[in-house]
Motif scaffolding. Structure first.
Motif, PDB file in Angstrom:
ATOM      1  N   GLN A   1     -10.672  34.730  -2.439  1.00 58.48           N
ATOM      2  CA  GLN A   1      -9.811  35.154  -3.354  1.00 58.48           C
ATOM      3  C   GLN A   1      -9.930  34.549  -4.686  1.00 58.48           C
ATOM      4  OE1 GLN A   1      -6.353  34.616  -2.934  1.00 58.48           O
ATOM      5  NE2 GLN A   1      -5.326  35.953  -0.840  1.00 58.48           N
ATOM      6  N   GLY A   2     -10.238  35.250  -6.044  1.00 60.50           N
ATOM      7  CA  GLY A   2     -10.739  34.426  -6.944  1.00 60.50           C
ATOM      8  C   GLY A   2     -12.811  35.050  -7.077  1.00 60.50           C
ATOM      9  N   THR A   3     -12.956  35.871  -6.136  1.00 62.61           N
ATOM     10  CA  THR A   3     -14.486  35.515  -6.126  1.00 62.61           C
ATOM     11  C   THR A   3     -14.723  37.157  -6.699  1.00 62.61           C
ATOM     12  OG1 THR A   3     -14.656  36.490  -3.949  1.00 62.61           O
ATOM     13  CG2 THR A   3     -15.309  33.729  -4.580  1.00 62.61           C
ATOM     14  N   LEU A   4     -16.521  37.197  -7.325  1.00 64.44           N
ATOM     15  CA  LEU A   4     -16.246  38.813  -8.105  1.00 64.44           C
ATOM     16  C   LEU A   4     -15.948  39.060  -6.740  1.00 64.44           C
ATOM     17  CD1 LEU A   4     -16.980  40.556 -10.463  1.00 64.44           C
ATOM     18  CD2 LEU A   4     -19.442  39.872 -10.693  1.00 64.44           C
ATOM     19  N   GLY A   5     -17.215  38.385  -5.873  1.00 61.42           N
ATOM     20  CA  GLY A   5     -16.954  39.282  -4.419  1.00 61.42           C
ATOM     21  C   GLY A   5     -15.912  40.596  -3.979  1.00 61.42           C
ATOM     22  N   ARG A   6     -14.604  39.433  -3.653  1.00 61.16           N
ATOM     23  CA  ARG A   6     -13.315  40.281  -3.293  1.00 61.16           C
ATOM     24  C   ARG A   6     -13.782  41.109  -4.002  1.00 61.16           C
ATOM     25  NH1 ARG A   6      -8.632  38.177  -0.825  1.00 61.16           N
ATOM     26  NH2 ARG A   6      -9.896  37.776   0.164  1.00 61.16           N
ATOM     27  N   ARG A   7     -13.504  41.035  -5.540  1.00 58.89           N
ATOM     28  CA  ARG A   7     -13.027  41.890  -6.728  1.00 58.89           C
ATOM     29  C   ARG A   7     -13.800  43.812  -6.492  1.00 58.89           C
ATOM     30  NH1 ARG A   7     -13.087  37.029 -10.766  1.00 58.89           N
ATOM     31  NH2 ARG A   7     -11.072  36.594 -10.836  1.00 58.89           N
ATOM     32  N   ILE A   8     -14.826  43.043  -6.311  1.00 54.50           N
ATOM     33  CA  ILE A   8     -15.970  44.061  -5.865  1.00 54.50           C
ATOM     34  C   ILE A   8     -14.860  45.205  -3.889  1.00 54.50           C
ATOM     35  CG2 ILE A   8     -18.309  45.378  -5.594  1.00 54.50           C
ATOM     36  CD1 ILE A   8     -19.143  43.614  -7.183  1.00 54.50           C
ATOM     37  N   GLN A   9     -15.131  43.916  -3.552  1.00 51.13           N
ATOM     38  CA  GLN A   9     -14.542  44.750  -2.393  1.00 51.13           C
ATOM     39  C   GLN A   9     -12.819  44.937  -2.675  1.00 51.13           C
ATOM     40  OE1 GLN A   9     -13.756  41.846   0.535  1.00 51.13           O
ATOM     41  NE2 GLN A   9     -15.241  42.236   2.023  1.00 51.13           N
ATOM     42  N   ASN A  10     -12.220  44.918  -3.309  1.00 52.00           N
ATOM     43  CA  ASN A  10     -10.937  45.727  -3.765  1.00 52.00           C
ATOM     44  C   ASN A  10     -11.193  46.535  -4.701  1.00 52.00           C
ATOM     45  OD1 ASN A  10      -9.407  44.179  -1.765  1.00 52.00           O
ATOM     46  ND2 ASN A  10      -9.798  42.108  -3.694  1.00 52.00           N
ATOM     47  N   GLY A  11     -12.265  47.449  -4.760  1.00 47.11           N
ATOM     48  CA  GLY A  11     -12.540  49.173  -6.028  1.00 47.11           C
ATOM     49  C   GLY A  11     -12.977  48.442  -7.605  1.00 47.11           C
ATOM     50  N   TRP A  12     -13.324  47.218  -8.197  1.00 57.00           N
ATOM     51  CA  TRP A  12     -13.942  46.727  -9.659  1.00 57.00           C
ATOM     52  C   TRP A  12     -15.500  47.695  -9.289  1.00 57.00           C
ATOM     53  CZ3 TRP A  12     -13.290  41.917 -12.696  1.00 57.00           C
ATOM     54  CH2 TRP A  12     -12.272  41.305 -13.115  1.00 57.00           C
ATOM     55  N   ASP A  13     -15.038  48.386  -9.583  1.00 55.10           N
ATOM     56  CA  ASP A  13     -16.632  49.000 -10.441  1.00 55.10           C
ATOM     57  C   ASP A  13     -17.205  48.985 -11.644  1.00 55.10           C
ATOM     58  OD1 ASP A  13     -14.692  50.659 -12.366  1.00 55.10           O
ATOM     59  OD2 ASP A  13     -15.653  52.778 -10.793  1.00 55.10           O
ATOM     60  N   GLU A  14     -16.542  48.061 -13.207  1.00 56.62           N
ATOM     61  CA  GLU A  14     -16.730  47.530 -13.482  1.00 56.62           C
ATOM     62  C   GLU A  14     -17.108  45.850 -13.910  1.00 56.62           C
ATOM     63  OE1 GLU A  14     -16.315  48.469 -18.787  1.00 56.62           O
ATOM     64  OE2 GLU A  14     -16.176  50.212 -17.020  1.00 56.62           O
ATOM     65  N   ILE A  15     -18.193  45.857 -14.031  1.00 59.41           N
ATOM     66  CA  ILE A  15     -18.394  44.428 -13.780  1.00 59.41           C
ATOM     67  C   ILE A  15     -18.759  43.466 -14.422  1.00 59.41           C
ATOM     68  CG2 ILE A  15     -17.729  44.299 -11.064  1.00 59.41           C
ATOM     69  CD1 ILE A  15     -21.342  43.739 -11.503  1.00 59.41           C
ATOM     70  N   PRO A  16     -18.700  42.147 -15.095  1.00 61.61           N
ATOM     71  CA  PRO A  16     -19.450  41.156 -16.061  1.00 61.61           C
ATOM     72  C   PRO A  16     -20.931  40.664 -15.436  1.00 61.61           C
ATOM     73  CG  PRO A  16     -16.972  39.961 -14.915  1.00 61.61           C
ATOM     74  CD  PRO A  16     -17.423  41.637 -14.663  1.00 61.61           C
ATOM     75  N   VAL A  17     -21.340  40.628 -16.925  1.00 62.73           N
ATOM     76  CA  VAL A  17     -23.015  39.936 -16.394  1.00 62.73           C
ATOM     77  C   VAL A  17     -23.251  39.615 -17.409  1.00 62.73           C
ATOM     78  CG1 VAL A  17     -23.925  42.082 -14.902  1.00 62.73           C
ATOM     79  CG2 VAL A  17     -23.872  42.433 -17.732  1.00 62.73           C
ATOM     80  N   ASN A  18     -24.037  37.837 -17.231  1.00 63.57           N
ATOM     81  CA  ASN A  18     -24.130  37.201 -17.723  1.00 63.57           C
ATOM     82  C   ASN A  18     -24.285  37.616 -19.574  1.00 63.57           C
ATOM     83  OD1 ASN A  18     -24.259  35.355 -16.199  1.00 63.57           O
ATOM     84  ND2 ASN A  18     -26.395  35.478 -15.161  1.00 63.57           N
TER      85      ASN A  18
END
Length: 640
Positions: A540-557
């Protein structure tokens, strides 16, 4: 004269009395948990292979015999004699003589051939030249970590001996208290995954078990409380590390920044992996603009203070505590840590992270002990519905996903933990390509995966029996398959791979919390033909979990020209293939407890989110009629 000096004097007299008259004892010292016996007659000692075993049994101590430096032969004369004893096919690559201890370190491709049946070749070496041989493996894949650790320990040999002698005297000192009790204090990983840390204390001793970070969070163990380092880091007598994953090991070096100067007990591969992962931890923090919690010098201090133990060796680590490591089946060198406290007073086992069933990489976790009253049990997948897919079904599903992606011209990107899951996936892919289940294609290994794999091949005795035999006896090392490519050309090479034909990419970090996986998402993420495949736990709290839960717009450096954080639109499909986790699932955890011999009276369920620990605790209570707890952080349990 101190009590330890008197003890050593008495031991010297007792050993002299036990030995044949023509074998002398010139000195006896404690070095860590071992009793080191120096003799002017090492060749005669070596002629009787049972002498050391009989002495160790009578004195109930681990014994090492070394030649007195005064009687050592010249290394230039000794070297050809040593090589004449060792079979040529052993592949000796280096001999390193240490006059201060009378040891010769022999590095060989096949250490077993240097050791000989029941140590016969080692005894023959000592009979010929008087030196005490120590054998290490030449890594089949060149490993900068293994090389750096060995060279560093060689440079620091004198300082390390002082540390070992000081530790040995501390272990064997006189007990100071007549009280008898055992307490465990939870400093982290209770009702959460990550920042594993516990204090085991008795009237005599305080031992820290693990000291990790929390993925996706800045939370650290409660080291500042009085039970931990509140009265100073040197109030600790020992540190025990169950395995090298950062949620258990990341903050071990921090202890030395706080002034700790004592031993760390772990397995040899865990020591090397801890060095690799903690140095990378500092590097990632620096690249992300965060202030690292300690300097790299502290990692070197941790390595210098490590005393490696092998599975099954019962070892004194304090006047009233014996420690035994057993295979945990989780990652290379991971250990279930069994503490025998007092003279039969109490026994506690810490599971660390475990996998109960055999995997391609490891034998399943050991759960057979002489005694255990309390078990501290990980509960990562302890929830009511946390059942993982059967491993064979998981492998078939992964193969199916790879074939589908290949047929549509895409690439498969797998975020993977450098240690454990990557090597498991590599074995699946190597066999699938060799048997024609998937087309032959490049498998690109990015981040620390190649280096971690090199460390695995250095310690094949810690791998599953049949895999070890392949590496040992058949010269058929699956990790050396030609499909595997180490990415070492940075962004330019990644761009070439992204522009090229179908491929599989294994990249750290496994929870998409930074590292080269972010680059692969930028390069391959916009490609709808490609797939992102999760094969490990996403906290929980990791970007991997968020993508797994459906996030398709993610922050990058980086930021755009308006100063806004850059985001990336993921167009690649996202899949989760369960069954490759290094953790036991709910059934595996229950089976570990159900078949445990003996079954513990109490179980503390830790290292899982709130639902998981409470579900598992409740189930173990109802099904096996044992006292169970789902502790919070900063609770103390008293036993006895």
């Amino acid at each position: 004269m101190s009590s330890v000096d008197k003890q050593l004097e008495n031991l010297k007299a007792e050993i002299t009395n036990e030995l044949p008259r023509d074998i002398s004892v010139s000195d006896v010292k404690y070095e860590g948990p071992e009793l080191v016996v120096y003799t002017r007659d090492p060749k005669k000692f070596a002629q009787n292979g049972d002498l050391i075993r009989k002495l160790a049994s009578k004195l109930r101590k681990r014994i090492t015999v070394r030649p007195d430096p005064d009687v050592l032969s010249d290394p230039r004369e000794a070297e050809p004699k040593i090589l004449s004893v060792i079979p040529e096919e052993a592949g000796v690559t280096d001999l390193d003589f240490h006059i201060d201890t009378g040891e010769v370190v022999i590095e060989a491709e096949k250490p077993g051939m240097v050791i000989g049946r029941h140590g016969s070749t080692l005894r023959e070496i000592t009979q010929k030249v008087g030196w005490t041989p120590e054998v290490v493996r030449t890594p089949p894949i060149e490993s900068s970590t293994v090389s750096n650790v060995r060279n560093f320990l060689k440079q620091e040999r004198e300082d390390r001996r002082r540390i070992l002698e000081r530790t040995g005297r501390q272990i064997h000192r006189e007990q100071l208290s007549d009280d008898e009790w055992v307490r465990i204090t939870t400093l982290g990983c209770c009702r959460e995954v990550g920042r594993a840390s516990f204090i085991v204390s008795t009237p005599e001793t305080r031992i820290l078990v693990d000291c990790g970070d929390k993925p996706g969070s800045d939370d650290v163990p409660y080291l500042q409380v009085p039970e931990a380092l509140g009265s100073g880091a040197n109030s600790l007598d020992a540190v025990v590390l169950t395995h090298a994953h950062l949620d258990h090991s990341a903050l071990i070096p921090l202890l030395f920044k706080y002034g700790y100067d004592g031993p760390i007990y772990t397995t040899e591969p865990t020591r090397d992996l801890m060095g690799l992962l903690t140095l990378d931890y500092l590097d990632v923090a620096s690249k992300e603009g965060r202030t690292p919690p300690y300097e790299s010098e502290m990692v070197r201090e941790a390595i210098k203070h490590t005393i490696p133990l092998e599975y099954g060796d019962v070892t004194d680590i304090a006047p009233d505590v014996k420690l035994t490591f057993h295979n945990a089946g989780h990652i290379l060198g991971s250990a279930v840590s069994h503490f025998h406290i007092g003279d039969g007073l109490y026994n506690v086992a810490f599971s660390g992270d475990i996998h109960y069933e055999d995997t391609r990489l490891f034998n399943g976790a050991v759960n057979d002990f002489p005694r255990v009253e309390t078990l501290v049990l990980e509960s990562t997948y302890g929830g009511r519905n946390d059942y993982q897919t059967d491993q064979q079904d998981s492998e078939e599903r992964l193969i199916e996903v790879i074939n589908e992606t290949y047929d549509r011209g895409g690439k498969v990107v797998i975020p993977a933990f450098a240690v454990g899951r990557s090597q498991e996936i590599m074995l699946v892919l190597e066999e699938a390509m060799r048997s024609g289940k998937i087309p032959e294609m490049p498998v690109h290994l990015d981040g620390m995966i190649w280096e971690a794999t090199a460390i695995h091949t250095t310690y094949p005795e810690y791998l599953r029996d049949d895999l070890r035999d392949r590496i040992f006896h058949e010269d058929e090392n699956p990790f050396l398959a030609e499909e595997f490519n180490h990415i070492d050309g940075g962004e330019e090479e990644r761009q070439d791979v992204a522009d090229g034909d179908q491929a599989i990419i294994l990249s750290t970090s496994g929870m998409v919390t930074g590292g080269p996986i972010m680059s692969w998402l930028r390069h391959v993420g916009p490609d709808p033909k490609s797939r992102l495949v999760f094969v490990g736990y996403q906290a929980q709290g990791t970007l991997g979990r968020r993508i797994q839960n459906g996030w398709d717009e993610i922050p990058v450096n980086g930021r755009d020209s308006m100063g806004r954080s850059d985001t990336l639109k993921l167009k690649m499909d996202v899949e989760t293939v369960d069954g490759f986790s290094g953790h036991a699932d709910r059934q595996g955890l229950e089976n570990f407890v159900k078949t445990m011999n003996p079954r513990p009276e109490k179980v503390l369920c830790v290292h899982g989110d709130e639902r998981s620990v409470q579900d598992l605790s409740s189930a173990l209570y109802h099904d096996y009629n044992m006292r169970t707890f789902a502790p919070k952080n900063l609770e103390t349990f008293r036993f006895k």
